[in-house]
Design a protein around this motif. Structure first.
Motif, PDB file in Angstrom:
ATOM      1  N   VAL A 209      45.525  31.579  43.207  1.00 47.43           N
ATOM      2  CA  VAL A 209      44.387  32.100  42.447  1.00 47.43           C
ATOM      3  C   VAL A 209      44.788  33.390  41.736  1.00 47.43           C
ATOM      4  N   ILE A 210      44.502  33.455  40.440  1.00 46.28           N
ATOM      5  CA  ILE A 210      44.673  34.671  39.642  1.00 46.28           C
ATOM      6  C   ILE A 210      43.291  35.126  39.200  1.00 46.28           C
ATOM      7  N   SER A 211      42.910  36.333  39.561  1.00 47.03           N
ATOM      8  CA  SER A 211      41.601  36.862  39.153  1.00 47.03           C
ATOM      9  C   SER A 211      41.767  37.770  37.942  1.00 47.03           C
ATOM     10  N   VAL A 212      40.774  37.755  37.065  1.00 45.06           N
ATOM     11  CA  VAL A 212      40.730  38.633  35.895  1.00 45.06           C
ATOM     12  C   VAL A 212      39.396  39.370  35.961  1.00 45.06           C
ATOM     13  N   THR A 213      39.424  40.630  36.392  1.00 45.83           N
ATOM     14  CA  THR A 213      38.201  41.401  36.610  1.00 45.83           C
ATOM     15  C   THR A 213      38.397  42.839  36.153  1.00 45.83           C
ATOM     16  N   ARG A 214      37.352  43.617  36.263  1.00 49.79           N
ATOM     17  CA  ARG A 214      37.465  45.054  36.072  1.00 49.79           C
ATOM     18  C   ARG A 214      38.320  45.660  37.185  1.00 49.79           C
ATOM     19  N   HIS A 215      38.828  46.853  36.915  1.00 48.77           N
ATOM     20  CA  HIS A 215      39.655  47.569  37.896  1.00 48.77           C
ATOM     21  C   HIS A 215      38.732  48.188  38.947  1.00 48.77           C
ATOM     22  N   SER A 216      38.170  47.333  39.792  1.00 47.21           N
ATOM     23  CA  SER A 216      37.234  47.779  40.816  1.00 47.21           C
ATOM     24  C   SER A 216      37.449  46.957  42.082  1.00 47.21           C
ATOM     25  N   ALA A 217      36.970  47.476  43.186  1.00 40.54           N
ATOM     26  CA  ALA A 217      37.018  46.706  44.427  1.00 40.54           C
ATOM     27  C   ALA A 217      35.933  45.638  44.351  1.00 40.54           C
ATOM     28  N   ASN A 218      36.318  44.369  44.395  1.00 40.19           N
ATOM     29  CA  ASN A 218      35.339  43.289  44.303  1.00 40.19           C
ATOM     30  C   ASN A 218      35.831  42.090  45.110  1.00 40.19           C
ATOM     31  N   PRO A 219      34.922  41.226  45.526  1.00 38.21           N
ATOM     32  CA  PRO A 219      35.290  40.096  46.395  1.00 38.21           C
ATOM     33  C   PRO A 219      36.329  39.161  45.795  1.00 38.21           C
ATOM     34  N   LEU A 220      36.213  38.888  44.499  1.00 42.58           N
ATOM     35  CA  LEU A 220      37.140  37.947  43.875  1.00 42.58           C
ATOM     36  C   LEU A 220      38.559  38.509  43.853  1.00 42.58           C
ATOM     37  N   ARG A 221      38.686  39.757  43.476  1.00 40.71           N
ATOM     38  CA  ARG A 221      39.998  40.402  43.459  1.00 40.71           C
ATOM     39  C   ARG A 221      40.609  40.422  44.858  1.00 40.71           C
ATOM     40  N   ALA A 222      39.763  40.609  45.877  1.00 35.69           N
ATOM     41  CA  ALA A 222      40.255  40.741  47.252  1.00 35.69           C
ATOM     42  C   ALA A 222      40.915  39.460  47.757  1.00 35.69           C
ATOM     43  N   ILE A 223      40.424  38.292  47.314  1.00 34.28           N
ATOM     44  CA  ILE A 223      40.977  37.047  47.831  1.00 34.28           C
ATOM     45  C   ILE A 223      42.015  36.419  46.902  1.00 34.28           C
ATOM     46  N   ALA A 224      42.213  37.003  45.723  1.00 30.79           N
ATOM     47  CA  ALA A 224      43.155  36.437  44.756  1.00 30.79           C
ATOM     48  C   ALA A 224      44.599  36.694  45.189  1.00 30.79           C
ATOM     49  N   ASP A 225      45.486  35.776  44.821  1.00 31.74           N
ATOM     50  CA  ASP A 225      46.912  35.974  45.073  1.00 31.74           C
ATOM     51  C   ASP A 225      47.491  36.994  44.108  1.00 31.74           C
ATOM     52  N   GLN A 226      46.972  37.001  42.890  1.00 36.71           N
ATOM     53  CA  GLN A 226      47.374  37.970  41.884  1.00 36.71           C
ATOM     54  C   GLN A 226      46.130  38.438  41.145  1.00 36.71           C
ATOM     55  N   ALA A 227      46.093  39.728  40.806  1.00 37.61           N
ATOM     56  CA  ALA A 227      44.922  40.298  40.143  1.00 37.61           C
ATOM     57  C   ALA A 227      45.315  40.920  38.816  1.00 37.61           C
ATOM     58  N   LEU A 228      44.668  40.475  37.741  1.00 33.12           N
ATOM     59  CA  LEU A 228      44.800  41.108  36.433  1.00 33.12           C
ATOM     60  C   LEU A 228      43.567  41.978  36.242  1.00 33.12           C
ATOM     61  N   LEU A 229      43.775  43.217  35.787  1.00 33.18           N
ATOM     62  CA  LEU A 229      42.709  44.212  35.809  1.00 33.18           C
ATOM     63  C   LEU A 229      42.432  44.763  34.420  1.00 33.18           C
ATOM     64  N   VAL A 230      41.165  45.053  34.173  1.00 32.30           N
ATOM     65  CA  VAL A 230      40.738  45.613  32.890  1.00 32.30           C
ATOM     66  C   VAL A 230      40.030  46.936  33.149  1.00 32.30           C
ATOM     67  N   SER A 231      40.410  47.960  32.393  1.00 36.60           N
ATOM     68  CA  SER A 231      39.759  49.271  32.486  1.00 36.60           C
ATOM     69  C   SER A 231      39.171  49.609  31.128  1.00 36.60           C
ATOM     70  N   ALA A 232      37.835  49.703  31.057  1.00 37.42           N
ATOM     71  CA  ALA A 232      37.164  50.007  29.793  1.00 37.42           C
ATOM     72  C   ALA A 232      35.798  50.597  30.089  1.00 37.42           C
ATOM     73  N   HIS A 233      35.599  51.846  29.688  1.00 38.83           N
ATOM     74  CA  HIS A 233      34.345  52.536  29.998  1.00 38.83           C
ATOM     75  C   HIS A 233      33.845  53.307  28.786  1.00 38.83           C
ATOM     76  N   ASP A 234      32.534  53.400  28.680  1.00 36.42           N
ATOM     77  CA  ASP A 234      31.920  54.212  27.643  1.00 36.42           C
ATOM     78  C   ASP A 234      30.477  54.491  28.047  1.00 36.42           C
ATOM     79  N   GLU A 235      29.991  55.675  27.684  1.00 35.34           N
ATOM     80  CA  GLU A 235      28.614  56.025  28.036  1.00 35.34           C
ATOM     81  C   GLU A 235      27.593  55.233  27.230  1.00 35.34           C
ATOM     82  N   LEU A 236      28.012  54.665  26.108  1.00 36.36           N
ATOM     83  CA  LEU A 236      27.103  53.879  25.277  1.00 36.36           C
ATOM     84  C   LEU A 236      27.089  52.424  25.753  1.00 36.36           C
TER      85      LEU A 236
END
Length: 283
Positions: A209-236
């Motif tokens: 399993v490869i997960s593609v999620t935000r760079h956060s602690a989350n259930p899907l990332r925790a059980i994935a064999d490999q994690a691809l992470l996205v970091s994107a934030h804005d106040e708007l």
């Protein structure tokens, strides 16, 4: 690495207090030179020691070093106006250049938390499954747009894909998965119960399993064999999804390029498929 980029990339891993400090700095970076650590603490209603610990956790000796580094980064970018249009009373995107800069920052932060080794590892896993099995892909809502697009690109490389946006059908498809298969799950926040259950079931079938999620602690990332992470934030609220989508697409492009460059036969097949599809689309 720009301190602002570092703060953005690490934000999802921070505590609640640290995120408050991070958000204040990101939103008021051009004014930070006027704030001492005590003034910053007072503005946020926290202790001065929390500010000091925050800066040290980022790798700076102290708050003055962080402030100086941010000042240099702003000077280099020439963005002294920050993200707020004077007189508007609220944050805005004033022009196309500011939006481009925000997207560039999100893409850079995402690149830093997905180093070349991680991208190459994910590409090798997909390449191996493309030769010995199948690549299953699923995403719900807007995540499906990227799952669908990535599935199409993999198909152009001759990789057999099983794409679905329906959890019931994907569960049924996963029953046929085996040790040579991989499941790529697109889920921005990684907390959808059905997707987590599908990922667990897929692993029970001995698939990867490869997960593609935000760079956060989350259930899907925790059980994935490999994690691809996205970091994107804005106040708007209307800008942040655009940054996420841009950074995600850039990450998928890196994997696609890695797949192309590790196999000459796939490149030839890609060109042949593109030409064949173009001929079919022509009147």
């Amino acid at each position: 690495m720009s301190p602002l980029v570092k703060i953005r990339s690490e934000r999802d891993q921070m505590s609640a207090v640290e995120r408050r400090i991070a958000d204040f700095i990101l939103e008021n970076s051009h004014l930070l030179r006027d704030y001492s650590s005590q003034q910053l603490a007072n503005a946020l209603g926290i202790s001065q020691s929390s500010v000091v610990k925050f800066t040290q956790k980022l790798g700076f000796k102290g708050y003055p070093d962080l402030k100086y580094s941010i000042g240099e980064a702003i000077a280099r970018s020439g963005d002294e106006a920050g993200s707020t249009v004077e007189g508007s009373g609220r944050a805005t995107i004033g022009n196309a250049a500011q939006l481009w800069q925000r997207k560039s920052e999100a893409e850079e932060a995402t690149r830093l938390i997905n180093p070349p080794d991680s991208v190459q590892s994910a590409a090798r896993t997909i390449d191996k499954s493309g030769r010995n099995g199948r690549v299953f892909l699923i995403g719900l809502g807007e995540d499906d747009i990227y799952a669908r697009g990535f599935a199409m690109r993999l198909s152009l490389l001759g990789i057999l894909t099983v794409h679905n946006f329906d959890t019931a059908r994907m569960t049924a498809n996963a029953s046929a998965a085996g040790s040579g298969d991989v499941l790529v799950v697109f889920s921005e926040h990684g907390n959808h119960p059905a997707l987590t259950k599908i990922a667990r079931y897929f692993r029970e079938r001995r698939g990867l399993v490869i997960s593609v999620t935000r760079h956060s602690a989350n259930p899907l990332r925790a059980i994935a064999d490999q994690a691809l992470l996205v970091s994107a934030h804005d106040e708007l609220a209307y800008v942040q999804p655009l940054l996420y989508q841009s950074a995600l697409q850039h990450l998928l492009d890196r994997i696609f390029i890695a797949l192309c460059e590790m196999n000459d036969q796939r490149q030839a097949l890609l060109l042949a498929n593109l030409e064949r599809i173009q001929q079919m689309l022509e009147p």
